[in-house]
Design a protein around this motif. Structure first.
Motif, PDB file in Angstrom:
ATOM      1  N   TRP A 271      14.104 -27.052 -10.826  1.00 22.09           N
ATOM      2  CA  TRP A 271      13.215 -25.945 -11.181  1.00 22.09           C
ATOM      3  C   TRP A 271      12.639 -26.163 -12.579  1.00 22.09           C
ATOM      4  N   PRO A 272      11.361 -25.865 -12.797  1.00 19.16           N
ATOM      5  CA  PRO A 272      10.823 -25.925 -14.156  1.00 19.16           C
ATOM      6  C   PRO A 272      11.369 -24.768 -14.998  1.00 19.16           C
ATOM      7  N   ALA A 273      11.529 -25.002 -16.297  1.00 17.73           N
ATOM      8  CA  ALA A 273      12.125 -23.997 -17.187  1.00 17.73           C
ATOM      9  C   ALA A 273      11.375 -22.668 -17.149  1.00 17.73           C
ATOM     10  N   GLU A 274      10.046 -22.734 -16.982  1.00 18.17           N
ATOM     11  CA  GLU A 274       9.251 -21.501 -17.007  1.00 18.17           C
ATOM     12  C   GLU A 274       9.534 -20.591 -15.806  1.00 18.17           C
ATOM     13  N   LYS A 275      10.192 -21.129 -14.758  1.00 19.56           N
ATOM     14  CA  LYS A 275      10.516 -20.319 -13.578  1.00 19.56           C
ATOM     15  C   LYS A 275      11.893 -19.657 -13.675  1.00 19.56           C
ATOM     16  N   PHE A 276      12.675 -20.008 -14.714  1.00 27.78           N
ATOM     17  CA  PHE A 276      14.037 -19.497 -14.808  1.00 27.78           C
ATOM     18  C   PHE A 276      14.081 -17.975 -14.963  1.00 27.78           C
ATOM     19  N   SER A 277      13.026 -17.387 -15.507  1.00 26.48           N
ATOM     20  CA  SER A 277      12.981 -15.923 -15.653  1.00 26.48           C
ATOM     21  C   SER A 277      12.851 -15.231 -14.293  1.00 26.48           C
ATOM     22  N   GLU A 278      12.507 -15.982 -13.250  1.00 27.75           N
ATOM     23  CA  GLU A 278      12.316 -15.416 -11.912  1.00 27.75           C
ATOM     24  C   GLU A 278      13.548 -15.585 -11.017  1.00 27.75           C
ATOM     25  N   ILE A 279      14.597 -16.210 -11.538  1.00 26.10           N
ATOM     26  CA  ILE A 279      15.777 -16.493 -10.718  1.00 26.10           C
ATOM     27  C   ILE A 279      16.425 -15.206 -10.218  1.00 26.10           C
ATOM     28  N   THR A 280      16.669 -15.138  -8.920  1.00 27.36           N
ATOM     29  CA  THR A 280      17.340 -13.989  -8.316  1.00 27.36           C
ATOM     30  C   THR A 280      18.801 -14.323  -8.040  1.00 27.36           C
ATOM     31  N   LEU A 281      19.583 -13.291  -7.725  1.00 29.40           N
ATOM     32  CA  LEU A 281      20.989 -13.498  -7.378  1.00 29.40           C
ATOM     33  C   LEU A 281      21.112 -14.383  -6.135  1.00 29.40           C
ATOM     34  N   LYS A 282      20.251 -14.148  -5.160  1.00 31.89           N
ATOM     35  CA  LYS A 282      20.276 -14.959  -3.934  1.00 31.89           C
ATOM     36  C   LYS A 282      20.008 -16.421  -4.256  1.00 31.89           C
ATOM     37  N   ASP A 283      19.045 -16.693  -5.137  1.00 33.63           N
ATOM     38  CA  ASP A 283      18.744 -18.071  -5.549  1.00 33.63           C
ATOM     39  C   ASP A 283      19.983 -18.729  -6.163  1.00 33.63           C
ATOM     40  N   ALA A 284      20.634 -18.004  -7.070  1.00 33.95           N
ATOM     41  CA  ALA A 284      21.759 -18.570  -7.830  1.00 33.95           C
ATOM     42  C   ALA A 284      22.990 -18.809  -6.962  1.00 33.95           C
ATOM     43  N   LEU A 285      23.146 -18.017  -5.894  1.00 38.13           N
ATOM     44  CA  LEU A 285      24.310 -18.172  -5.018  1.00 38.13           C
ATOM     45  C   LEU A 285      24.108 -19.254  -3.951  1.00 38.13           C
ATOM     46  N   ASN A 286      22.911 -19.827  -3.913  1.00 37.05           N
ATOM     47  CA  ASN A 286      22.585 -20.825  -2.904  1.00 37.05           C
ATOM     48  C   ASN A 286      22.898 -22.235  -3.406  1.00 37.05           C
ATOM     49  N   HIS A 287      24.193 -22.557  -3.479  1.00 38.49           N
ATOM     50  CA  HIS A 287      24.590 -23.875  -3.994  1.00 38.49           C
ATOM     51  C   HIS A 287      24.281 -24.955  -2.964  1.00 38.49           C
ATOM     52  N   PRO A 288      23.687 -26.072  -3.396  1.00 36.90           N
ATOM     53  CA  PRO A 288      23.257 -27.096  -2.436  1.00 36.90           C
ATOM     54  C   PRO A 288      24.375 -27.938  -1.832  1.00 36.90           C
ATOM     55  N   VAL A 289      25.568 -27.930  -2.422  1.00 37.16           N
ATOM     56  CA  VAL A 289      26.622 -28.842  -1.946  1.00 37.16           C
ATOM     57  C   VAL A 289      27.930 -28.124  -1.646  1.00 37.16           C
ATOM     58  N   TRP A 290      28.489 -27.426  -2.646  1.00 37.35           N
ATOM     59  CA  TRP A 290      29.840 -26.877  -2.548  1.00 37.35           C
ATOM     60  C   TRP A 290      29.833 -25.450  -2.009  1.00 37.35           C
ATOM     61  N   SER A 291      30.878 -25.089  -1.289  1.00 36.84           N
ATOM     62  CA  SER A 291      31.112 -23.705  -0.870  1.00 36.84           C
ATOM     63  C   SER A 291      32.252 -23.170  -1.728  1.00 36.84           C
ATOM     64  N   MET A 292      31.930 -22.243  -2.650  1.00 37.11           N
ATOM     65  CA  MET A 292      32.905 -21.791  -3.645  1.00 37.11           C
ATOM     66  C   MET A 292      32.827 -20.278  -3.773  1.00 37.11           C
ATOM     67  N   GLY A 293      33.712 -19.705  -4.593  1.00 38.48           N
ATOM     68  CA  GLY A 293      33.646 -18.286  -4.900  1.00 38.48           C
ATOM     69  C   GLY A 293      32.377 -17.964  -5.682  1.00 38.48           C
ATOM     70  N   LYS A 294      32.034 -16.674  -5.719  1.00 36.33           N
ATOM     71  CA  LYS A 294      30.769 -16.264  -6.339  1.00 36.33           C
ATOM     72  C   LYS A 294      30.713 -16.579  -7.833  1.00 36.33           C
ATOM     73  N   LYS A 295      31.807 -16.350  -8.537  1.00 38.23           N
ATOM     74  CA  LYS A 295      31.789 -16.555  -9.998  1.00 38.23           C
ATOM     75  C   LYS A 295      31.527 -18.015 -10.340  1.00 38.23           C
ATOM     76  N   ILE A 296      32.268 -18.916  -9.710  1.00 37.84           N
ATOM     77  CA  ILE A 296      32.096 -20.337 -10.033  1.00 37.84           C
ATOM     78  C   ILE A 296      30.754 -20.859  -9.528  1.00 37.84           C
ATOM     79  N   THR A 297      30.214 -20.242  -8.465  1.00 35.61           N
ATOM     80  CA  THR A 297      28.885 -20.642  -7.978  1.00 35.61           C
ATOM     81  C   THR A 297      27.813 -20.307  -9.008  1.00 35.61           C
ATOM     82  N   ILE A 298      27.925 -19.134  -9.646  1.00 33.60           N
ATOM     83  CA  ILE A 298      26.980 -18.771 -10.711  1.00 33.60           C
ATOM     84  C   ILE A 298      27.179 -19.684 -11.922  1.00 33.60           C
ATOM     85  N   ASP A 299      28.440 -19.998 -12.259  1.00 29.73           N
ATOM     86  CA  ASP A 299      28.709 -20.930 -13.364  1.00 29.73           C
ATOM     87  C   ASP A 299      28.105 -22.297 -13.091  1.00 29.73           C
TER      88      ASP A 299
END
Length: 384
Positions: free
Chosen positions: A182-210
């Motif tokens: 993602w380009p840096a200028e789009k980071f202000s548009e990040i939603t919770l759904k976007d952040a929880l969509n990890h491309p590889v690992w299936s983990m708990g919510k906290k570590i997924t956001i980390d």
């Protein structure tokens, strides 16, 4: 034949806990579940109690402990006292600490004081109190920590008992999370759904956001510093989207050793439980011809300021990492509740680090105070 080992599993209802239970089930002749603890998941703990009727139980949340007691008809320990009672039980041989957050610190310390082997998946233990944990291990040589995090376990395997004086650098791999491209200028548009969509690992919510903020790599850098007695300048982060190479060690003779494996947490869990042995594990094997290509990139510290903040806090020492960790926990929780934006996480952490006075000569009391003050400051940031 090795004796049966009795396992205390902290964080039994989470992703680490579920993976650890599968490992135990694959090796019933070697491991037996002595006890299990979680935060408040009564349903999962009731299932564990049914499968392992002799296992002792504890829930950190006291109301949930009372509820579980009614469901199972068994005594259920509660709160921090309950966790500490489980890990100090003389019948327990091995503690797997898969708790999330700073709550995992005191049980690790208590387990060490009672000479237990600790398979450690709780990053916050060493981030908050690395110096104190190291001192406790020196006082209690019967105890040992083996890392469960896939990256630290990979380094542990690469070193294979060699002293870090032979090491030029340790390289911790990162998937890069969902926002690597993602380009840096789009980071202000990040939603919770976007952040929880990890491309590889299936983990708990906290570590997924980390993972999405790359704070998980920052915490892992601090953890690696204490686990392997190596300077921050020798610990690198490298982005590796395929998550096949779990970390690498560059040695002073020019050799580089890497540990590869499928993205399956059962692999490092089993290794941490059985080192230096290697037992069979029913998991997918790597096929290099199928993979064909492995790629690596430098991390972008400007796009992911949490990584830079973690390096700075680690190098500063004292209570700085405890403040960083506690503020991050509170801010991530607020983001999960959609009270703040994604970029408020690094902004809030920076604010807390500026507000809270640094303590250099640390003990557990000062660490816990710093943790409390950071949470208070983070909540103030959220409310404003």
């Amino acid at each position: 034949m090795p004796k049966l080992e009795f396992v205390c599993l902290l964080g039994a209802s989470g992703s680490i806990g579920c993976s650890a239970l599968d490992v135990i089930n694959q090796h019933k002749g070697r491991f037996s579940l002595h006890s299990a603890a979680a935060h408040s998941n009564t349903q999962k703990m009731a299932e564990i109690s049914k499968e392992y009727p002799n296992a002792k139980l504890a829930l950190f949340d006291k109301n949930s402990a009372l509820e579980l007691q009614k469901i199972t008809g068994k005594k259920v320990l509660a709160g921090m006292d309950g966790l500490l009672e489980l890990v100090s039980d003389s019948a327990c041989d091995l503690v797997i600490n898969g708790l999330t957050g700073s709550v995992g610190c005191e049980p690790t310390l208590k387990a060490i004081e009672h000479g237990k082997k600790v398979a450690l998946a709780n990053k916050e233990t060493l981030v908050m109190a690395g110096k104190i944990i190291k001192e406790a291990l020196q006082k209690n040589p019967a105890s040992q920590i083996t890392p469960v995090d896939s990256e630290h376990n990979a380094i542990f395997q690469c070193l294979a008992g060699r002293g870090t004086f032979e090491v030029e650098s340790l390289q911790i791999t990162a998937s890069g999370g969902p926002f690597r491209e993602w380009p840096a200028e789009k980071f202000s548009e990040i939603t919770l759904k976007d952040a929880l969509n990890h491309p590889v690992w299936s983990m708990g919510k906290k570590i997924t956001i980390d993972s999405a903020s790359m704070m998980n790599k920052g915490l892992e850098v601090i953890e690696a510093h204490f686990l392997f007695d190596i300077s921050y300048d020798q610990i690198k982060v490298v982005v590796h989207p395929q998550s096949i190479v779990h970390s690498l060690a560059q040695f002073r003779d020019g050799s580089m050793i890497a540990q590869l494996g499928t993205p399956d947490m059962r692999i490092p869990i089993l290794n941490a439980m059985t080192f230096p042995e290697r037992l069979y594990l029913d998991t997918k094997r790597i096929s290099l011809p199928e993979i064909q290509k492995l790629t690596f990139f430098e991390p972008d510290f400007e796009k992911f300021p949490c990584l830079a903040l973690a390096y700075e806090a680690g190098k500063a020492g004292g209570t700085r990492a405890a403040v960083l960790n506690a503020a991050n926990e509170v801010l991530v929780n607020a983001f999960l509740q959609e009270k703040i934006s994604f970029m408020d996480i690094p902004r809030g952490i920076e604010c807390c680090l500026e507000k809270i006075e640094e303590q250099s000569d640390v003990d557990l009391e000062k660490i816990l105070l710093a943790d409390f003050l950071a949470r208070k400051a983070a909540n103030f940031y959220i409310s404003n």
